[in-house]
Write a protein that holds these residues in place. Sequence first.
Motif, mmCIF file in Angstrom:
data_model
loop_
_atom_site.group_PDB
_atom_site.id
_atom_site.type_symbol
_atom_site.label_atom_id
_atom_site.label_comp_id
_atom_site.label_asym_id
_atom_site.label_seq_id
_atom_site.Cartn_x
_atom_site.Cartn_y
_atom_site.Cartn_z
ATOM 1 N N LYS A 1 -10.160 -9.222 3.390
ATOM 2 C CA LYS A 1 -10.193 -8.176 4.401
ATOM 3 C C LYS A 1 -9.466 -6.940 3.876
ATOM 4 C CE LYS A 1 -9.199 -6.970 9.116
ATOM 5 N NZ LYS A 1 -8.535 -7.184 10.343
ATOM 6 N N GLU A 2 -10.073 -5.772 4.102
ATOM 7 C CA GLU A 2 -9.448 -4.533 3.672
ATOM 8 C C GLU A 2 -8.547 -3.988 4.777
ATOM 9 O OE1 GLU A 2 -10.786 -0.850 1.103
ATOM 10 O OE2 GLU A 2 -11.636 -0.692 3.124
ATOM 11 N N TYR A 3 -7.365 -3.528 4.374
ATOM 12 C CA TYR A 3 -6.402 -2.922 5.292
ATOM 13 C C TYR A 3 -6.148 -1.493 4.830
ATOM 14 C CZ TYR A 3 -5.586 -7.638 6.932
ATOM 15 O OH TYR A 3 -5.739 -8.901 7.458
ATOM 16 N N ILE A 4 -6.050 -0.590 5.778
ATOM 17 C CA ILE A 4 -5.766 0.808 5.491
ATOM 18 C C ILE A 4 -4.385 1.123 6.057
ATOM 19 C CG2 ILE A 4 -6.482 3.192 5.889
ATOM 20 C CD1 ILE A 4 -9.367 2.096 6.110
ATOM 21 N N VAL A 5 -3.547 1.691 5.208
ATOM 22 C CA VAL A 5 -2.179 2.037 5.587
ATOM 23 C C VAL A 5 -2.013 3.550 5.459
ATOM 24 C CG1 VAL A 5 -1.204 -0.237 5.027
ATOM 25 C CG2 VAL A 5 -1.395 1.470 3.231
ATOM 26 N N PRO A 6 -0.983 4.133 6.057
ATOM 27 C CA PRO A 6 -0.827 5.592 6.030
ATOM 28 C C PRO A 6 -0.681 6.153 4.616
ATOM 29 C CG PRO A 6 0.659 4.628 7.642
ATOM 30 C CD PRO A 6 0.065 3.499 6.856
ATOM 31 N N ALA A 7 -1.418 7.211 4.341
ATOM 32 C CA ALA A 7 -1.283 7.938 3.075
ATOM 33 C C ALA A 7 -0.211 9.005 3.276
ATOM 34 C CB ALA A 7 -2.608 8.564 2.676
ATOM 35 N N ASN A 8 0.952 8.772 2.702
ATOM 36 C CA ASN A 8 2.066 9.714 2.865
ATOM 37 C C ASN A 8 2.580 10.238 1.531
ATOM 38 O OD1 ASN A 8 3.141 7.245 2.112
ATOM 39 N ND2 ASN A 8 5.024 7.540 3.279
ATOM 40 N N ASP A 9 1.816 9.977 0.458
ATOM 41 C CA ASP A 9 2.168 10.433 -0.888
ATOM 42 C C ASP A 9 0.852 10.810 -1.575
ATOM 43 O OD1 ASP A 9 3.890 10.822 -3.182
ATOM 44 O OD2 ASP A 9 3.076 8.948 -3.986
ATOM 45 N N GLY A 10 0.313 11.942 -1.188
ATOM 46 C CA GLY A 10 -1.031 12.301 -1.639
ATOM 47 C C GLY A 10 -2.021 11.328 -1.018
ATOM 48 N N THR A 11 -2.798 10.666 -1.865
ATOM 49 C CA THR A 11 -3.761 9.683 -1.355
ATOM 50 C C THR A 11 -3.176 8.277 -1.304
ATOM 51 O OG1 THR A 11 -4.672 9.270 -3.571
ATOM 52 C CG2 THR A 11 -5.716 11.018 -2.240
ATOM 53 N N ASN A 12 -1.921 8.135 -1.669
ATOM 54 C CA ASN A 12 -1.263 6.826 -1.737
ATOM 55 C C ASN A 12 -0.322 6.618 -0.556
ATOM 56 O OD1 ASN A 12 -2.412 6.382 -4.377
ATOM 57 N ND2 ASN A 12 -0.886 7.829 -5.129
ATOM 58 N N SER A 13 0.042 5.362 -0.348
ATOM 59 C CA SER A 13 1.057 5.016 0.649
ATOM 60 C C SER A 13 2.351 4.702 -0.095
ATOM 61 C CB SER A 13 0.620 3.802 1.477
ATOM 62 O OG SER A 13 1.596 3.518 2.455
ATOM 63 N N LEU A 14 3.429 5.385 0.260
ATOM 64 C CA LEU A 14 4.708 5.233 -0.422
ATOM 65 C C LEU A 14 5.732 4.571 0.488
ATOM 66 C CD1 LEU A 14 6.590 5.889 -2.851
ATOM 67 C CD2 LEU A 14 7.073 8.074 -1.726
ATOM 68 N N HIS A 15 6.381 3.530 -0.004
ATOM 69 C CA HIS A 15 7.538 2.897 0.640
ATOM 70 C C HIS A 15 7.307 2.490 2.096
ATOM 71 C CE1 HIS A 15 9.662 3.534 -2.977
ATOM 72 N NE2 HIS A 15 10.250 4.684 -2.702
ATOM 73 N N GLY A 16 6.128 1.947 2.384
ATOM 74 C CA GLY A 16 5.875 1.416 3.719
ATOM 75 C C GLY A 16 5.193 2.361 4.675
ATOM 76 N N GLY A 17 4.914 3.593 4.242
ATOM 77 C CA GLY A 17 4.174 4.514 5.095
ATOM 78 C C GLY A 17 5.046 5.532 5.797
ATOM 79 N N ASP A 18 4.441 6.182 6.774
ATOM 80 C CA ASP A 18 5.118 7.261 7.503
ATOM 81 C C ASP A 18 6.405 6.803 8.186
ATOM 82 O OD1 ASP A 18 3.084 9.107 6.880
ATOM 83 O OD2 ASP A 18 1.894 8.434 8.600
ATOM 84 N N VAL A 19 6.389 5.586 8.703
ATOM 85 C CA VAL A 19 7.564 5.042 9.381
ATOM 86 C C VAL A 19 7.896 3.703 8.722
ATOM 87 C CG1 VAL A 19 8.624 4.458 11.590
ATOM 88 C CG2 VAL A 19 6.815 6.164 11.515
ATOM 89 N N GLY A 20 8.350 3.794 7.475
ATOM 90 C CA GLY A 20 8.757 2.594 6.750
ATOM 91 C C GLY A 20 10.075 2.061 7.273
ATOM 92 N N PHE A 21 10.533 0.981 6.689
ATOM 93 C CA PHE A 21 11.767 0.333 7.149
ATOM 94 C C PHE A 21 12.993 1.229 7.002
ATOM 95 C CE2 PHE A 21 10.197 -4.319 6.502
ATOM 96 C CZ PHE A 21 9.207 -4.096 7.432
ATOM 97 N N ASP A 22 12.925 2.234 6.149
ATOM 98 C CA ASP A 22 14.030 3.179 5.979
ATOM 99 C C ASP A 22 14.178 4.122 7.166
ATOM 100 O OD1 ASP A 22 11.449 4.229 4.852
ATOM 101 O OD2 ASP A 22 12.621 6.079 4.752
ATOM 102 N N LYS A 23 13.152 4.197 8.020
ATOM 103 C CA LYS A 23 13.151 5.156 9.132
ATOM 104 C C LYS A 23 13.245 4.490 10.502
ATOM 105 C CE LYS A 23 10.485 8.520 6.518
ATOM 106 N NZ LYS A 23 10.368 7.738 5.295
ATOM 107 N N VAL A 24 13.700 3.247 10.536
ATOM 108 C CA VAL A 24 13.840 2.548 11.816
ATOM 109 C C VAL A 24 15.273 2.047 11.970
ATOM 110 C CG1 VAL A 24 11.408 1.866 11.915
ATOM 111 C CG2 VAL A 24 13.073 0.320 10.866
ATOM 112 N N ASN A 25 15.656 1.823 13.218
ATOM 113 C CA ASN A 25 16.982 1.274 13.487
ATOM 114 C C ASN A 25 16.942 -0.243 13.364
ATOM 115 O OD1 ASN A 25 18.561 3.617 14.115
ATOM 116 N ND2 ASN A 25 17.311 3.816 15.943
ATOM 117 N N TRP A 26 17.780 -0.769 12.525
ATOM 118 C CA TRP A 26 17.963 -2.200 12.370
ATOM 119 C C TRP A 26 19.111 -2.617 13.278
ATOM 120 C CZ3 TRP A 26 16.343 -5.227 7.684
ATOM 121 C CH2 TRP A 26 15.350 -4.572 6.959
ATOM 122 N N THR A 27 19.130 -3.880 13.648
ATOM 123 C CA THR A 27 20.178 -4.413 14.510
ATOM 124 C C THR A 27 21.171 -5.225 13.689
ATOM 125 O OG1 THR A 27 18.600 -4.566 16.327
ATOM 126 C CG2 THR A 27 20.617 -5.863 16.529
#
Length: 174
Positions: free
Chosen positions: A76-102
């Motif tokens: 199955k093909e999955y499409i993820v956010p392109a946030n580095d030109g045509t590529n997806s970098l570090h998990g996309g627009d809202v990767g784990f670096d941009k969320v609050n962890w508990t």
Amino acid sequence: MEAVTLTNANGMSVKVIGYGASIQSVCVPDAQGRLADVTTGYATLDEYVAQPQFYGATIGRVANRIAHARFTLDGKEYIVPANDGTNSLHGGDVGFDKVNWTVTTCDAAALSVTLRHFSPHGDQGYPGNLNVTATYQLRADNALSVTYRATTDALTCVNLSNCRHVGTRETPFV
């Protein structure tokens, strides 16, 4: 912003924040015992949110780039956010670096802190519910370790890392 500071008997300290399960500072004593922060980080949450540099952050679901922002898994093909030109970098627009962890566990005896994040099925286009923990441990010999654990209920991609920027705030290096 949740923050935990681990300090060992040598005076070394590591400050971990919940935003992005990030290392905000690492202070180490020099030969004369003077402490210096040897990481590149920000003082406020607003600065972390405004800057895309990944300083000290946990990177995921997938660290690095996914070419053409798509992958095939089990036919199955999955499409993820392109946030580095045509590529997806570090998990996309809202990767784990941009969320609050508990923060789930602080162990004073082990000088460790564990943070948790839940990434639901479909988050940034990835399949499967994913539970992730990041455990930071400061040892007596001034070593700092990061241990990642991830569990999922479906076949998925996961490749976690930490984006370390070590140096002085004036002259950062990676």
